[in-house]
Design a protein around this motif. Structure first.
Motif, mmCIF file in Angstrom:
data_model
loop_
_atom_site.group_PDB
_atom_site.id
_atom_site.type_symbol
_atom_site.label_atom_id
_atom_site.label_comp_id
_atom_site.label_asym_id
_atom_site.label_seq_id
_atom_site.Cartn_x
_atom_site.Cartn_y
_atom_site.Cartn_z
ATOM 1 N N GLY A 276 0.822 -1.210 0.000
ATOM 2 C CA GLY A 276 0.000 0.000 0.000
ATOM 3 C C GLY A 276 0.845 1.244 0.000
ATOM 4 N N SER A 277 0.195 2.385 0.047
ATOM 5 C CA SER A 277 0.776 3.744 0.050
ATOM 6 C C SER A 277 1.042 4.279 -1.344
ATOM 7 C CB SER A 277 2.073 3.861 0.855
ATOM 8 O OG SER A 277 1.927 3.337 2.140
ATOM 9 N N PRO A 279 0.590 2.962 -5.889
ATOM 10 C CA PRO A 279 0.007 1.912 -6.737
ATOM 11 C C PRO A 279 0.962 0.733 -6.946
ATOM 12 C CG PRO A 279 0.005 4.068 -7.849
ATOM 13 C CD PRO A 279 0.801 4.226 -6.602
ATOM 14 N N GLU A 298 -3.318 -5.983 -1.740
ATOM 15 C CA GLU A 298 -3.189 -4.524 -1.834
ATOM 16 C C GLU A 298 -4.353 -3.841 -1.135
ATOM 17 O OE1 GLU A 298 -2.743 -2.800 -5.751
ATOM 18 O OE2 GLU A 298 -2.241 -0.848 -4.894
ATOM 19 N N ARG A 299 -4.004 -2.789 -0.404
ATOM 20 C CA ARG A 299 -5.025 -1.992 0.295
ATOM 21 C C ARG A 299 -4.771 -0.518 0.025
ATOM 22 N NH1 ARG A 299 -2.198 1.504 2.302
ATOM 23 N NH2 ARG A 299 -0.710 1.203 3.910
ATOM 24 N N TYR A 300 -5.753 0.320 0.366
ATOM 25 C CA TYR A 300 -5.673 1.745 0.042
ATOM 26 C C TYR A 300 -5.999 2.590 1.266
ATOM 27 C CZ TYR A 300 -8.021 6.081 -1.614
ATOM 28 O OH TYR A 300 -8.462 7.370 -1.788
ATOM 29 N N THR A 303 -3.221 9.364 5.070
ATOM 30 C CA THR A 303 -2.949 9.906 6.397
ATOM 31 C C THR A 303 -4.258 10.326 7.080
ATOM 32 O OG1 THR A 303 -0.817 10.691 5.639
ATOM 33 C CG2 THR A 303 -1.705 11.742 7.613
ATOM 34 N N GLU A 304 -5.121 10.976 6.335
ATOM 35 C CA GLU A 304 -6.362 11.523 6.922
ATOM 36 C C GLU A 304 -7.388 10.458 7.284
ATOM 37 O OE1 GLU A 304 -4.841 12.747 4.255
ATOM 38 O OE2 GLU A 304 -5.118 14.911 4.050
ATOM 39 N N ASP A 382 -8.401 11.476 -4.701
ATOM 40 C CA ASP A 382 -8.041 10.370 -5.597
ATOM 41 C C ASP A 382 -9.196 10.120 -6.557
ATOM 42 O OD1 ASP A 382 -5.465 9.620 -4.582
ATOM 43 O OD2 ASP A 382 -6.511 8.900 -2.792
ATOM 44 N N ARG A 397 -5.185 10.879 -9.818
ATOM 45 C CA ARG A 397 -5.355 11.808 -8.708
ATOM 46 C C ARG A 397 -5.904 13.127 -9.204
ATOM 47 N NH1 ARG A 397 0.587 10.429 -7.844
ATOM 48 N NH2 ARG A 397 0.318 8.217 -7.355
ATOM 49 N N LYS A 399 -5.485 15.561 -7.311
ATOM 50 C CA LYS A 399 -4.585 16.475 -6.619
ATOM 51 C C LYS A 399 -3.213 16.372 -7.275
ATOM 52 C CE LYS A 399 -4.338 12.710 -3.230
ATOM 53 N NZ LYS A 399 -4.750 12.210 -1.944
ATOM 54 N N LEU A 401 -0.012 15.571 -7.029
ATOM 55 C CA LEU A 401 0.783 14.840 -6.036
ATOM 56 C C LEU A 401 1.696 13.838 -6.743
ATOM 57 C CD1 LEU A 401 1.242 13.600 -3.107
ATOM 58 C CD2 LEU A 401 -0.777 12.213 -3.546
ATOM 59 N N ILE A 403 4.031 10.450 -5.862
ATOM 60 C CA ILE A 403 4.348 9.487 -4.793
ATOM 61 C C ILE A 403 5.628 8.759 -5.184
ATOM 62 C CG2 ILE A 403 3.560 7.582 -3.349
ATOM 63 C CD1 ILE A 403 0.725 8.321 -3.866
ATOM 64 N N ASN A 408 4.882 11.025 -0.100
ATOM 65 C CA ASN A 408 4.125 12.002 -0.883
ATOM 66 C C ASN A 408 4.932 13.276 -1.067
ATOM 67 O OD1 ASN A 408 2.090 10.240 -0.865
ATOM 68 N ND2 ASN A 408 0.576 11.588 0.056
HETATM 69 P P1 AMP Z 1 -0.525 10.043 2.340
HETATM 70 O O1 AMP Z 1 -1.117 11.390 2.190
HETATM 71 O O2 AMP Z 1 0.938 9.996 2.474
HETATM 72 O O3 AMP Z 1 -1.207 9.331 3.388
HETATM 73 O O4 AMP Z 1 -0.829 9.283 0.976
HETATM 74 C C1 AMP Z 1 -2.123 8.929 0.608
HETATM 75 C C2 AMP Z 1 -2.229 8.741 -0.859
HETATM 76 O O5 AMP Z 1 -1.458 7.608 -1.273
HETATM 77 C C3 AMP Z 1 -3.639 8.412 -1.293
HETATM 78 O O6 AMP Z 1 -4.454 9.552 -1.389
HETATM 79 C C4 AMP Z 1 -3.394 7.738 -2.624
HETATM 80 O O7 AMP Z 1 -3.203 8.698 -3.636
HETATM 81 C C5 AMP Z 1 -2.082 6.999 -2.376
HETATM 82 N N1 AMP Z 1 -2.274 5.555 -2.110
HETATM 83 C C6 AMP Z 1 -2.303 4.908 -0.937
HETATM 84 N N2 AMP Z 1 -2.475 3.586 -1.119
HETATM 85 C C7 AMP Z 1 -2.570 3.395 -2.459
HETATM 86 C C8 AMP Z 1 -2.745 2.268 -3.311
HETATM 87 N N3 AMP Z 1 -2.833 1.043 -2.822
HETATM 88 N N4 AMP Z 1 -2.807 2.467 -4.636
HETATM 89 C C9 AMP Z 1 -2.701 3.706 -5.168
HETATM 90 N N5 AMP Z 1 -2.515 4.818 -4.431
HETATM 91 C C10 AMP Z 1 -2.442 4.662 -3.090
#
Ligand code: AMP
Ligand code: MLC
Length: 503
Positions: A276-277, A279, A298-300, A303-304, A382, A397, A399, A401, A403, A408
């Motif tokens: 995760g975190s 793609p 895989e999970r999604y 932070t918020e 997202d 996204r 936003k 951003l 990664i 981020n």
């Molecule tokens: P953060 O603000 O550091 O917590 O990052 C969060 C962002 O990471 C999310 O809004 C997504 O854009 C991205 N993210 C987290 N997990 C996944 C995932 N499994 N696949 C794609 N994007 C992810």
């Protein structure tokens, strides 16, 4: 329970003699011992004059004592503000001022400059070093190994985690006791963690993934952790036969796949790999399965929001998707800038609601109102779609951003530094595909008339203000930025031009 998060994470285990942390130097810290160290640290913090609700800014390396500091904050009702160890002094100044932290905990090498900074904001400094020494621990060691847990309500703050923004400065996401507890319990149950599990931990502990997902799940289930200081491929390969699970960002998996020692035999004791975190490429998912027989789950999350969706433990883990909304999480795909849900299968903006969703941004009511609807749904930024079976795909996204290796990076922050250079008229920062980090940063600058920017000087300016992982890998000088009729920079065009530029 007076403090449900603390009681559920640390207070109620029968297995006090079960190993909690297994370290690379062969040391083992049991759950019971960890509880004692945490209590001593809590006593030290209270002796220092901190009271419930106070913020503690923490920029320290991974160590058992750093984890105990987190547990101590929970037990004493203090609010942890974890900070990336790569942040520069300029970045730290903002977080310390904005959070109003009354205590800063840092490595002793940073103590002199942080002490100067702390004085400006009326804060004090204690130290905690990578090997667990430092003034915090010196004090803690002299104090009782039990602590009268401070009462907390589910809605009280447990942590402030800073996330950058598309405009302006970073925002402190306010995470409550219940945000963390509800998510840890859900994940432990969904992923079938119990006290027989051993997790391989190589993530940093200043972010949601390494701290609230990995550590809280293992505390809630009473299992053990092989606790590595950082991601080290050789050490990961050495430890895989000793563990039952690993959680990582996609870079962990691509680096493992690049090593021929990754085999079915090496991973035969593992029951779960989580990613995760960022793609996870479909290709990585299938390559990993072909090599090891394991389907990465895989999970999604964010932070918020902590974690929002997950592929199932039992049932189909669908490649290229982040799975199904977790129990208790409502997830909607909305037409951007509207309050209408898209037709099933169409792409829209992902919004989520649930006990996992944060309380708002610290002292930023306008930003909170802009992203957290009155009905409790958080606008994630997202873009995604949901298939007929409810599996969620992250498509892109909304936003701006980047990664990189799970970190981020908001282009705006880098553009501000570039734009402030005397020779630069304007700039654009984009992310381009990268085999190691998934995405990496490229900076494009348009010089002022008659100026020739000195790239080395610009790099020095970046180094003085921004953490290394945010620095552009390449900076190109160009004549102008492509803009649409509204005058907005067309970053998609730039991404296309520079997608394979990396030397
Ligand atoms: P953060 O603000 O550091 O917590 O990052 C969060 C962002 O990471 C999310 O809004 C997504 O854009 C991205 N993210 C987290 N997990 C996944 C995932 N499994 N696949 C794609 N994007 C992810
Ligand atoms: C390190 N460097 C990076 C980088 N990490 N550059 C870009 N992106 C990154 N992610 C740079 C360093 O500054 C250094 O530069 C060089 O790379 C080598 O440093 P290192 O420390 O040896 O790096 P390495 O060990 O290779 O680290 C890479 C990594 C690490 C991928 C293992 O970044 C990592 O652990 N990432 C995980 C981030 C994470 O936890 N994200 C979760 C966020 S929570 P130089 O020039 O000095 O060589 C979240 C919510 C959710 O997103 O859903 O989970």
């Amino acid at each position: 329970m007076v403090n449900p998060l603390f009681d559920s994470l640390l207070g109620i285990h029968s297995g006090k003699n079960t190993p909690f942390l297994k370290l690379t130097d062969q040391r083992v810290i049991t759950h019971g011992k960890f509880l004692e160290i945490s209590a001593q640290v809590a006593n030290a913090l209270v002796q220092h004059g901190l009271v419930a609700g106070d913020r503690i800014a923490v920029q320290v390396s991974k160590s058992p004592e750093a984890l105990a500091l987190f547990a101590a904050c929970v037990q004493a009702g203090l609010v942890l503000v974890p900070l990336n160890t790569a942040y520069t002094l300029a970045e730290l100044a903002y977080f310390i001022e904005n959070s109003g932290a009354s205590l800063i905990i840092c490595d002793e090498t940073n103590e002199p400059e942080l002490t100067n900074l702390a004085q400006t904001f009326g804060a004090r400094v204690m130290t905690l070093n990578a090997e667990g020494s430092g003034t915090l621990i010196e004090v803690a060691r002299t104090l009782p190994s039990s602590f009268l847990t401070v009462e907390r309500n589910p809605d009280d703050l447990a942590a402030l985690l800073y996330t950058s923004g598309t405009t302006g400065r970073s925002k402190g996401a306010m995470l409550t006791h219940n945000n963390l507890l509800s998510n840890a319990k859900t994940l432990a149950s969904e992923w079938r963690f119990d006290k027989t599990d051993v997790l391989l931990h190589a993530l940093p502990i200043f972010h949601t993934h390494g701290l609230f997902v990995a550590i809280n799940v293992m505390l809630v289930c009473g299992g053990s952790i092989v606790f590595l200081p950082k991601f080290d491929l050789d050490e990961i390969i050495r430890q895989l036969p000793n563990v039952s699970s690993m959680m990582g960002v996609p870079t962990f998996y691509t680096r493992l796949l690049d090593d021929e020692r990754l085999t079915r035999d090496l991973t035969k004791h593992i029951r779960l790999f989580v990613s995760g975190s960022a793609p996870l490429l479909v290709e990585t998912y299938f390559d990993f399965e072909a090599r090891t027989g394991h389907r990465i789950l895989e999970r999604y999350g964010m932070t918020e929001t902590n974690m929002n969706t997950s592929n199932p433990y039992e049932g189909e883990r669908r490649a290229g998707t982040v799975g199904l909304p977790l129990p208790g999480v409502d997830l909607k795909i909305m037409k951007p800038n509207s309050d209408k849900i898209v037709i099933p299968g169409q792409i829209g903006q992902i919004e989520v609601r649930g006990p996992n969703v944060f309380k708002g941004y610290w002292q930023m009511p306008e930003k909170t109102a802009a992203e957290l609807r009155n009905n409790g749904f958080f606008i994630t930024g997202d873009l995604g779609k949901m298939d007929d079976d409810g599996y969620v795909y992250i498509i892109g996204r909304n936003k701006d951003l980047i990664i990189s290796g799970g970190y981020n990076i908001y282009p705006k922050e880098i553009e501000c530094v570039l734009d402030s250079q005397p020779s630069v008229m304007e700039s654009a920062v984009i992310g381009v595909p990268d085999v190691n980090f998934g995405e990496t940063v490229i900076g494009l600058i348009v010089p002022k008339e008659g100026e020739t920017p000195n790239i080395e000087e610009i790099k020095s300016a970046l180094a003085a203000s921004l953490a290394k992982f945010k620095h552009p890998r390449e900076i190109h000088i160009i004549d102008e930025l492509p803009r649409n009729t509204m005058g907005k920079v067309q970053k998609n065009i730039l991404r296309n031009i520079y997608k394979s530029s990396l030397s």
